[in-house]
Design an enzyme around this catalytic site. Sequence first.
Site, PDB file in Angstrom:
ATOM      1  N   GLU A 117      -5.906  -3.934  12.951  1.00  0.00           N
ATOM      2  CA  GLU A 117      -5.504  -3.104  12.211  1.00  0.00           C
ATOM      3  C   GLU A 117      -5.461  -2.809  10.715  1.00  0.00           C
ATOM      4  OE1 GLU A 117      -1.231  -1.889  12.930  1.00  0.00           O
ATOM      5  OE2 GLU A 117      -1.074  -0.962  11.071  1.00  0.00           O
ATOM      6  N   LYS A 144       7.958  -3.969  13.410  1.00  0.00           N
ATOM      7  CA  LYS A 144       6.578  -4.018  13.706  1.00  0.00           C
ATOM      8  C   LYS A 144       5.909  -4.152  12.601  1.00  0.00           C
ATOM      9  CE  LYS A 144       2.505  -2.165  14.852  1.00  0.00           C
ATOM     10  NZ  LYS A 144       1.561  -1.676  13.613  1.00  0.00           N
ATOM     11  N   ASP A 165       1.258 -19.170  20.023  1.00  0.00           N
ATOM     12  CA  ASP A 165       1.626 -18.182  20.917  1.00  0.00           C
ATOM     13  C   ASP A 165       2.281 -16.951  20.544  1.00  0.00           C
ATOM     14  OD1 ASP A 165       2.632 -16.953  23.164  1.00  0.00           O
ATOM     15  OD2 ASP A 165       3.329 -18.578  24.132  1.00  0.00           O
ATOM     16  N   HIS A 194      -3.754   3.954   4.858  1.00  0.00           N
ATOM     17  CA  HIS A 194      -3.922   4.070   6.023  1.00  0.00           C
ATOM     18  C   HIS A 194      -5.183   4.953   6.177  1.00  0.00           C
ATOM     19  CE1 HIS A 194      -0.617   2.603   8.464  1.00  0.00           C
ATOM     20  NE2 HIS A 194      -1.068   1.637   7.681  1.00  0.00           N
TER      21      HIS A 194
END
Length: 450
Positions: free
Chosen positions: A89, A284, A300, A397
């Site tokens: 991202e 998130k 992991d 972004h």
Amino acid sequence: MGQSNNKSVSGFSKLSKEDKIRWIADNFFKDPELVKKELTSFWHPNADQQKILDGFSENTLSNFVLPYGVAPNFIINGKTYCVPMVIEESSVVAAASSAAKFWSTRGGFKTEILETTKVGQVHFSWKGDIEKLRRLFPDLKGKLLEDTQHITANMRKRGGGILDVELLDMTHLEEDYYQLKASFETCDSMGANFINSNLEVFGKTLTAFMASHPDLDIQEREVTIIMAILSNYTPDCVVRASVSCRIDDLGYFEGMDAAVFADKFRKAVRIAHIDPYRATTHNKGIFNGIDAVVLATANDFRAVESCGHTYACRDGQYRSLSRCEIKDGKFEFSLEIPLAVGTVGGLTRLHPMANRSLELLGYPTAKKLMSIMASVGLAQNFAALKSLVTTGIQKGHMKMHLLNILNHMEATDEETGDAVRHFEKEIVSFSSVRDFIVAYRKGNPIPSIK
Ligand code: MEV
């Protein structure tokens, strides 16, 4: 190889890698030759390294490449780190880097390891008198510890091992259902294999112990082991990271006064505490940073994510993992998160890039790695909220998105430079960038860049 039609197959795993690629390419793609070339083009140039990568999984055809970047200037407990991050991202690494730099002149990140205990369970069914089993439990526990000595010997030498085993009566939730719930210290390893190996022995020991015990009647001697497996929920393997400074030292944000900024920021965190819709996006953002370091060190990420989200709703509602407090003119922002990660064992040293990541971080202990990950998560959260309560997130972004679109359109350096200038004041979308480039290439630039 058997084939019922050209899309299903039997014996696939036994094919050579080349034959697997051939079968996939011939059966699923319009241009098989191109796909064969593409898949093989991502093979590691060193065949030995590729063999290592192939061995991590099954039916491996090729490698899936993601960007490997770094966020420098992370000062954590007074030590400076350059943190490796694997993430697709755009703007995550840039955001982490800018937050790291910002806090590097305001005391850096401070962390504290609250606990490092991990958990495993043997779930079993049993019909009998629980009081009897409770009386026998001290003997059974001794036997469980004795029968796992060969597995725990090395871990005990490193200061870890099995910390405790409890017997839990779960029959109020499910008929005849009990648990052996064990806690472990796994030192610098994540410990999944260690814990699972111990638990499987526990299952066998429990069955044998009950089968032959003279105090139990015939029915009570029978135990059904449902399953033996670690729990990825580790609420007692937790790190706290924080940053703080006087409000006046926060400076100006896009023309916004520090006190106004601090207040909006605190409210944004509070909203994520009370509203699960916002909390999910807020967390998130935290995992944008944490996952990237988890991936770069071949830990992991599924375990880390599932645990973090369970922790986020430990009081019954899904909430923000971070907190912000303003008190006596001081701004404090912190993150408390369970992170069961390792710096030895698993793939951490086997994966060539993960090994380099650990070297870049100075071969940290698991506790140090927890501290680094939590600091990056907090930095990421700070950067996201800072944009959200000031300019909005799209400014940053869209800058990265624009570069991705330009790359996709194979823009030259000159076209890219002019497009970046043009889109400083225009809305970025795939079609607006495409129109810009098409016009530019026709020698008919869109007015604002003439
Ligand atoms: C985007 O990947 C992450 C953010 O949405 C996080 C947030 O909203 O806090 C920017």
